[in-house]
Design a protein around this motif. Structure first.
Motif, PDB file in Angstrom:
ATOM      1  N   UNK A  64     109.433  29.621  51.177  1.00 24.59           N
ATOM      2  CA  UNK A  64     109.822  29.524  49.768  1.00 24.59           C
ATOM      3  C   UNK A  64     110.298  28.115  49.443  1.00 24.59           C
ATOM      4  N   UNK A  65     111.056  27.523  50.353  1.00 22.88           N
ATOM      5  CA  UNK A  65     111.529  26.155  50.136  1.00 22.88           C
ATOM      6  C   UNK A  65     110.354  25.193  50.044  1.00 22.88           C
ATOM      7  N   UNK A  66     109.385  25.339  50.945  1.00 23.98           N
ATOM      8  CA  UNK A  66     108.223  24.455  50.922  1.00 23.98           C
ATOM      9  C   UNK A  66     107.391  24.674  49.666  1.00 23.98           C
ATOM     10  N   UNK A  67     107.178  25.926  49.302  1.00 21.37           N
ATOM     11  CA  UNK A  67     106.401  26.235  48.095  1.00 21.37           C
ATOM     12  C   UNK A  67     107.007  25.541  46.876  1.00 21.37           C
ATOM     13  N   UNK A  68     108.328  25.654  46.739  1.00 24.43           N
ATOM     14  CA  UNK A  68     109.006  25.027  45.594  1.00 24.43           C
ATOM     15  C   UNK A  68     108.858  23.514  45.622  1.00 24.43           C
ATOM     16  N   UNK A  69     108.833  22.942  46.823  1.00 25.90           N
ATOM     17  CA  UNK A  69     108.720  21.482  46.934  1.00 25.90           C
ATOM     18  C   UNK A  69     107.326  20.987  46.562  1.00 25.90           C
ATOM     19  N   UNK A  70     106.339  21.890  46.584  1.00 24.66           N
ATOM     20  CA  UNK A  70     104.966  21.501  46.296  1.00 24.66           C
ATOM     21  C   UNK A  70     104.578  21.664  44.825  1.00 24.66           C
ATOM     22  N   UNK A  71     105.445  22.301  44.058  1.00 31.51           N
ATOM     23  CA  UNK A  71     105.160  22.532  42.638  1.00 31.51           C
ATOM     24  C   UNK A  71     105.972  21.527  41.816  1.00 31.51           C
ATOM     25  N   UNK A  72     105.330  20.675  41.024  1.00 31.33           N
ATOM     26  CA  UNK A  72     106.057  19.636  40.270  1.00 31.33           C
ATOM     27  C   UNK A  72     106.693  20.192  38.998  1.00 31.33           C
ATOM     28  N   UNK A  73     107.582  21.169  39.175  1.00 25.41           N
ATOM     29  CA  UNK A  73     108.142  21.841  38.002  1.00 25.41           C
ATOM     30  C   UNK A  73     109.435  21.179  37.539  1.00 25.41           C
ATOM     31  N   UNK A  74     109.717  21.347  36.264  1.00 30.01           N
ATOM     32  CA  UNK A  74     110.990  20.963  35.674  1.00 30.01           C
ATOM     33  C   UNK A  74     111.684  22.220  35.176  1.00 30.01           C
ATOM     34  N   UNK A  75     112.988  22.177  35.114  1.00 26.50           N
ATOM     35  CA  UNK A  75     113.733  23.314  34.583  1.00 26.50           C
ATOM     36  C   UNK A  75     113.518  23.365  33.072  1.00 26.50           C
ATOM     37  N   UNK A  76     113.017  24.476  32.601  1.00 30.21           N
ATOM     38  CA  UNK A  76     112.727  24.669  31.184  1.00 30.21           C
ATOM     39  C   UNK A  76     113.922  25.330  30.516  1.00 30.21           C
ATOM     40  N   UNK A  77     114.390  24.725  29.443  1.00 32.14           N
ATOM     41  CA  UNK A  77     115.495  25.324  28.695  1.00 32.14           C
ATOM     42  C   UNK A  77     115.005  26.597  28.006  1.00 32.14           C
ATOM     43  N   UNK A  78     115.661  27.696  28.305  1.00 29.13           N
ATOM     44  CA  UNK A  78     115.274  28.971  27.704  1.00 29.13           C
ATOM     45  C   UNK A  78     116.303  29.393  26.672  1.00 29.13           C
ATOM     46  N   UNK A  79     115.816  29.924  25.567  1.00 30.48           N
ATOM     47  CA  UNK A  79     116.710  30.352  24.499  1.00 30.48           C
ATOM     48  C   UNK A  79     117.577  31.517  24.960  1.00 30.48           C
ATOM     49  N   UNK A  80     118.838  31.490  24.523  1.00 27.37           N
ATOM     50  CA  UNK A  80     119.716  32.613  24.816  1.00 27.37           C
ATOM     51  C   UNK A  80     119.217  33.858  24.081  1.00 27.37           C
ATOM     52  N   UNK A  81     119.347  34.982  24.730  1.00 25.95           N
ATOM     53  CA  UNK A  81     118.957  36.245  24.109  1.00 25.95           C
ATOM     54  C   UNK A  81     120.149  36.804  23.351  1.00 25.95           C
ATOM     55  N   UNK A  82     119.970  37.029  22.064  1.00 25.24           N
ATOM     56  CA  UNK A  82     121.049  37.556  21.228  1.00 25.24           C
ATOM     57  C   UNK A  82     120.956  39.074  21.192  1.00 25.24           C
ATOM     58  N   UNK A  83     122.036  39.733  21.580  1.00 23.58           N
ATOM     59  CA  UNK A  83     122.105  41.193  21.532  1.00 23.58           C
ATOM     60  C   UNK A  83     122.781  41.579  20.224  1.00 23.58           C
ATOM     61  N   UNK A  84     122.039  42.153  19.267  1.00 19.78           N
ATOM     62  CA  UNK A  84     122.639  42.468  17.963  1.00 19.78           C
ATOM     63  C   UNK A  84     123.602  43.644  18.057  1.00 19.78           C
TER      64      UNK A  84
END
Length: 270
Positions: free
Chosen positions: A218-238
């Motif tokens: 898993x560590x190696x797999x993550x190191x091979x993917x050039x990903x950035x952390x994507x800001x995700x919208x907060x989920x609003x619970x009405x």
């Protein structure tokens, strides 16, 4: 390399951390439209399936699919060999985890005589071409080979044979891999010679200690993917709105499953 086993607590903490990163990686795949194929191959009982399970555990099954194809049908046997795998390749924003893959032909099919020598050599010639086509088209292709010692493999086979919950994982072909150990070794060596290409190299995974191998993969797999952390919208619970007079039908008109779990309350107090 040491054979000491990773302590369970340290393993679980690190696994949880890495699985959180896999969730971040998946979000990037969705946002960027990336296409990823991860191939898990190796010796029988070497830990491929359990690693796939840990990789996919917290991922969205609509985004990350596990592909584990059954024995080909008569119609599929008449097709171009790679044809049955093509429909399972990812579209934009998808990850495919292959628990065994087209490399069946270089391994079990070749060793067990399920394909002809001509079909086997044609595969060794075509596989690098096929994989280069995938990579040239933008697919991120990762290939892992899980290895295990003869003694550890036999111990895992015996454990499965004695466990009714896991006996389904033990096939006649698996058992024969004990008597054909050297044949599989030669097949793996030949496969690496022909298919360990710069565009899609093989990554070997010693798997006597399954905890160690899962963390490493898993560590190696993550190191091979050039990903950035994507800001995700907060989920609003009405807030729940007030009732507008709805009345539930009498419960005795509905069929409920028996509450067999209630007996655990009494057993737990003993």
């Amino acid at each position: 390399m040491t054979d000491s086993r990773i302590p369970r607590r340290a393993y679980e903490q690190e696994l949880r951390r890495l699985q959180a990163q896999l969730v971040d990686m998946q979000a990037w795949v969705q946002a960027s439209g990336a296409r990823i194929v991860v191939i898990f191959e190796g010796r029988d009982a070497a830990g491929k399936g359990s690693t796939v399970k840990r990789v996919s555990e917290y991922l969205n099954p609509r985004v990350t699919r596990i592909v584990a194809l059954p024995t080909p049908t008569e119609r599929e046997r008449s097709q171009w060999y790679f044809q049955r795998y093509v429909p399972h390749l990812p579209a934009a924003g998808e990850i495919v985890l292959m628990d065994r893959s087209w490399y069946n032909r270089a391994g079990v099919e070749h060793v067990m005589g399920y394909c002809t020598n001509a079909e086997y050599h044609r595969f060794l010639h075509q596989a690098p071409i096929f994989e280069r086509m995938l990579v040239e088209d933008g697919i991120l292709l990762l290939k892992y080979w899980f290895s295990v010692s003869p003694d550890e493999q036999e111990a895992r086979f015996r454990s499965r044979a004695e466990d009714s919950m896991r006996r389904w994982k033990l096939s006649p072909n698996d058992v024969l891999s004990i008597t054909k150990w050297e044949d599989y070794s030669r097949a793996k060596d030949s496969m690496f010679v022909h298919t360990d290409i710069p565009e899609a190299p093989w990554h070997e995974v010693p798997s006597v200690d399954k905890r160690r191998s899962r963390i490493n993969v898993i560590s190696h797999l993550l190191s091979q993917i050039p990903y950035d952390v994507v800001e995700r919208e907060d989920v609003f619970i009405p807030p729940r709105p007030p009732s507008h007079g709805y009345e539930r039908p009498p419960r005795n008109l509905e069929n409920y499953v028996p509450d067999v779990a209630s007996r655990l309350l009494d057993e737990g107090g003993r």
